[in-house]
Design an enzyme around this catalytic site. Structure first.
Site: not given
Ligand code: GAL
Length: 614
Positions: A103, A107, A142, A151, A153, A299, A350
């Site tokens: 992921r 660019c 993020e 980048c 390019c 998150e 995870h």
């Molecule tokens: C974050 C990301 C999530 C997942 C998570 C795992 O950096 O936004 O998609 O990858 O970490 O801890």
């Protein structure tokens, strides 16, 4: 305050959605984020849209009273798109195009990528722009994470030349400002200023700072497109934000947060592994949207993660403490990551709130309990009395030229941040251009760059009665990352009644008296005209007896870079006693809350008289 969870319905059979939504609602969650990586499930081939599944997802959540945060999927373009238009992919400093397979391999300058991003977002808006279940949109995911902001390019090269031309007007102006005569680097034209690639030895610090700013600007421009596109369609009460991983610094998070006033961060305390660093990040994002802004944790770690060196266990009680820490730092929403542990792909190790077999983890019960507890308390917070100045330009300048190994912008920030927090003071991490007039303390432990605007902001804060404390190497560089040509701290020496004459990378065990604490690795040496000396150096070097901290009226300068020295300095100035480093204390509503990050406890008292030093 609201709680929620991150969910990937595209990963799970449809019959689970309903039972999952029911369980979420039962445990007290009100929000669910979906969709931020789901491009190939929205559009498996060009212009073949399969949104029906998302219709059903939204309907299912709505039936259980859950509100949705819908992500735009631009962090993960589908494979067909990367194959069809490889010019969406970014290029590394080695000149190689980044491969798909993971992921953030795109660019943000690429015209093709901007076009494709706009196209998929338009499709989402057309279908869901007025969907009643959606309470917020998360743009991308993020930015800058995985070192993706910069980048190399051809489009970035062209855009960089244009960016420089707009900034300087003429190549002579750039050559003058950067001092390129050194090492014969005089540029004949803007096209000759190449994006910095590895060279025989260090690259030019002005070029590197310009590149860092340019790359951040490109990311912000990319985000701005989506923010504007969404804002133009969705009803007014629907929020728009974008989430940053707390450790990432390549994109100016504050500039992104100011696109809407709602900042969002992803909080994985086991990344930095230090509660005070987590607290610092919380107070950075909390105020990133402005002094009137608000913040979410998009998150929140809720168990072991999969991407650090060792990914340790998370002890019982920890997830509850993290929830409280977010609440006490003033967050309006916390979404736990992730609902179910993944059976597939990169994040199988995870943890989630549910295990791979669907059974609940310990965190599940802890979160349920924390939601119930936090709902009962009044978290009304007074405005913080301390402003800690932070800007990405200082971050980049210090990162580019720390003068020695082991010193980072963040370690300098933490010197002052931890000191203030240990004294029970609430800290707003803000930019020097924010309104500083209402703060009692303005701490600037890493204010590296000097500009006329900064000088006047600090002067204004001093005039308004704030106590301003500068840290080592304050205001030494101009905005092009060239050394200032006036006495240091540039623009402030008259007010300070002293000037810095040496900026040392310290290798001796220099101490600061009267406290006997360490001076740290950056130690500034002063000449004093008309200032009070409030601490001196000792330890057996030529610095013995020389001033380590000086003051004139309400302007202070600490020449050292050590957390114990900063703590003693601020303790003396505020008359407060420091608490242990692992204890955070907050006055909220009519109570005082203490989080003990070692014992993993949250104590609630009536107003604590012991708070002020006797
Ligand atoms: C974050 C990301 C999530 C997942 C998570 C795992 O950096 O936004 O998609 O990858 O970490 O801890």
């Amino acid at each position: 305050m609201q709680f929620g969870v991150c969910y990937y319905p595209e990963q799970w059979p449809e019959h689970r959605w309903d039972t999952d939504a029911q369980l979420m609602a039962e445990m007290g969650l009100g929000l669910v984020r979906v969709g931020e990586f789901a491009w190939s499930s929205y559009e498996p081939a060009r212009n073949q849209f399969t949104f029906e599944w998302l219709d059903r997802v939204l309907e299912t959540f709505a039936q259980h009273g859950l509100r949705v945060v819908l992500g735009t999927p631009t962090a993960t373009p589908p494979v067909w798109l990367a194959r069809e238009r490889p010019d969406i992919l970014s290029v590394g400093p080695d000149g190689r195009r980044r491969a798909y397979g993971s992921r953030r391999h795109t660019c943000t300058t690429s015209a093709a990528y901007r076009q494709e991003a706009t196209r998929i977002v338009a499709e989402l808006l057309q279908r869901y722009g007025h969907h009643p279940a959606i309470m917020a949109w998360q743009v991308d995911n993020e930015m800058g994470n995985h070192d993706s902001a910069r980048c190399w390019c051809d489009e970035c090269q062209t855009a960089f030349s244009a960016w420089l031309a707009a900034r300087f007007g003429s190549i002579d102006a750039l050559n003058d400002a950067w001092g390129t005569a050194f090492w014969s680097m005089t540029y004949p034209d803007f096209e000759a200023v190449r994006l910095p690639v590895p060279t025989m030895t260090s690259h030019h610090p002005a070029l590197r700072l310009a590149h860092a700013k340019f790359a951040s600007d490109q990311s912000i421009a990319f985000l701005r497109l989506q923010f504007a596109q969404i804002r133009a369609v969705v009803p007014e009460g629907v929020a728009i934000t974008t989430n940053f991983y707390s450790e990432d610094t390549a994109v100016d998070q504050r500039a992104a947060a100011r696109l809407s006033g709602l900042a969002a961060m992803d909080n994985y305390p086991q990344g930095p592994q230090d509660p005070m660093t987590t607290a610092y990040h919380l107070d950075l994002t909390r105020w990133a949207g402005g002094l009137d802004g608000s913040a979410w944790i998009m998150e929140q770690q809720a168990g072991p993660i999969n991407w650090t060196e060792k990914n340790p266990q998370v002890p019982d009680g920890q997830v509850r403490v993290w929830a409280w820490q977010a609440a006490l730092h003033g967050y309006d929403a916390v979404l736990f990551f992730r609902w179910r542990a993944s059976r597939f792909a990169q994040e199988m190790y995870h943890s989630g709130l549910l295990r791979h077999d669907g059974s609940p983890t310990g965190a599940f019960a802890e979160i349920r309990a924390a939601i119930a507890e936090i709902a009962t308390v009044d978290l009304d917070a007074p405005k913080p009395s301390v402003a800690l100045l932070q800007s990405y330009k200082d971050v980049w300048a210090i990162e580019i030229n720390p003068h020695r190994a082991g010193l980072t912008h963040r370690s300098m920030q933490l010197d002052a941040y931890v000191a203030a927090r240990r004294l029970g003071l609430d800290v707003a991490v803000v930019d020097s251009m924010d309104d500083l007039s209402d703060f009692e303390w303005v701490l600037a432990p890493a204010l590296h760059i000097t500009t006329p605007e900064r000088i006047s902001a600090l002067t204004k804060a001093l005039d308004a009665g704030a106590n301003v404390v500068l840290g080592p190497r304050a205001m030494v560089m101009n905005r092009e990352n060239a050394w200032s040509d006036v006495a240091l701290p540039a623009g402030m020496t008259d007010l300070l009644g002293a000037r810095v004459v040496e900026t040392l990378s310290q290798t001796a065990d220099v101490r600061v008296d009267p406290w006997g604490t360490k001076a740290g690795v950056w130690t500034d040496v002063f000449e004093v005209d008309d200032a009070e000396v409030i601490a001196t150096y000792s330890g057996g070097t030529y610095l013995d007896g020389r001033p380590a901290a000086v003051r004139r009226a309400n302007l202070y300068y600490a020449g050292f870079s050590n957390v114990a020295s900063w703590t003693r300095l601020l303790a003396g100035l505020t008359g407060r006693e420091p608490r242990p480093r692992h204890v955070e204390t907050f006055a909220r509503g009519d109570r005082v809350y203490s989080i003990d990050h070692k014992a993993l406890t949250v104590d609630i008292h009536g107003v604590d008289a012991a708070f002020e030093a006797p």
